[in-house]
Design a protein around this motif. Structure first.
Motif: not given
Length: 324
Positions: A151-166, A176-185
């Protein structure tokens, strides 16, 4: 007394004079309030660590150590204020791993983090947890990687902000896993966790301290930790590195000072901070916010900063992640 001996004594006495004010300064420090700038919002792991240390120093040294939150700019506003402060020991800075990330994330900073601030004492290292919403049909990390690839690009990854450690842990995982998420900061890790629980995002990599209550309650499903080994807080979780060799990341916090702060003051603060981190009550509080304290020397803290700066620079370069 010979002229030569008299001259030698005069030279020795003169050489000792500059050291006297420095020694006296160290012995009387602090003689007034010391502020600790924190570049993150109140209530986060870095802020809480700073407040625990500040309270202990206040109680033991007889002068107030006060925390001043200077937020904004992805940690850079507070960092800039600390970097440009007077190097007299009365302005300190509680840094965290985002500062090492920002070195390569931003190209127009008005300060050089590694050069303009010097390490005093590392306070703690925090393990992060890769966790998903229960609707994600994966019970293990290999299953999640297979699901993400399907499901490339279909998983939304939340984080504490762009550039945050998470966020950067997530970038390293994708690389490293060769996958792609949609980043939601988000403006903070807690907001990302709230939307993970609500199902608005499917994945968050966040510190144990921000996550453990939701993991224990079954509101999110934890799959793995970012550290090289298992963590006592969640011993059932394997390291990501067991599936993706070479993966390892932690979040750290530590006390720093503007460059040219007298070495005597840095050494005194290192001893006092390390003493605070050995206090059983302080250890208990640190564990509650994400991990046991990790007292060490300024040089050891400097090596942590250098290694993290290099690690995240490589990730930024490989992924093309930039903040400006």
């Amino acid at each position: 007394m010979s002229i030569a001996r008299r001259r030698l004594l005069q030279i020795s006495a003169a050489a000792a004079l500059p050291a006297l004010p420095r020694m006296a300064f160290a012995e009387t420090y602090p003689s007034r309030t010391v502020r600790i700038i924190v570049a993150t919002a109140a209530g986060g792991t870095t802020d809480l660590a700073a407040r625990l240390i500040a309270q202990w120093l206040t109680d033991k040294l007889g002068q107030a150590f006060v925390v001043e939150n200077r937020t904004g700019g992805g940690n850079n506003i507070g960092t800039e204020a600390a970097a440009h402060a007077s190097p007299d020991g009365y302005t300190l800075f509680m840094a965290n791993s985002v500062n090492a990330i920002n070195t390569s994330m931003y190209s127009n900073l008005s300060f050089d983090f590694s050069a303009d601030l010097i390490p005093i004492a590392v306070a703690m290292k925090s393990v992060l947890v890769l966790q998903v919403h229960p609707s994600v049909p994966a019970k293990t990390l290999p299953e999640f990687i297979a699901y993400a690839k399907a499901n490339p690009g279909k998983i939304n990854m939340g984080s504490g902000g762009k550039g945050s450690t998470g966020a950067m842990c997530g970038e390293l995982f994708q690389m490293l896993a060769g996958v792609k998420f949609q980043h939601v900061p988000y403006r903070g890790e807690s907001l990302a966790m709230a939307d993970l629980i609500g199902g608005q995002v499917q994945l968050v990599v966040a510190t144990v301290g921000s996550s453990i209550q939701y993991i224990k309650a079954g509101q999110v499903r934890a799959l793995a930790v970012t550290s090289a080994a298992r963590t006592d807080a969640l011993p059932e979780l394997p390291p990501i590195g067991d599936t993706l060799p070479g993966y390892e990341a932690t979040s750290w916090s530590g006390l720093m000072a503007p460059k040219s702060t007298p070495a005597e003051i840095v050494d005194k603060l290192n001893r006092d901070v390390n003493a605070s981190l050995a206090d059983p009550k302080v250890i208990e509080r640190f564990i509650a916010i994400g991990g046991p304290p990790t007292p060490d020397t300024p040089a050891a803290f400097g090596r942590i900063i250098a290694a993290d700066t290099e690690k995240w620079a490589n990730v930024v370069k490989a992924t093309g992640t930039k903040a400006d």
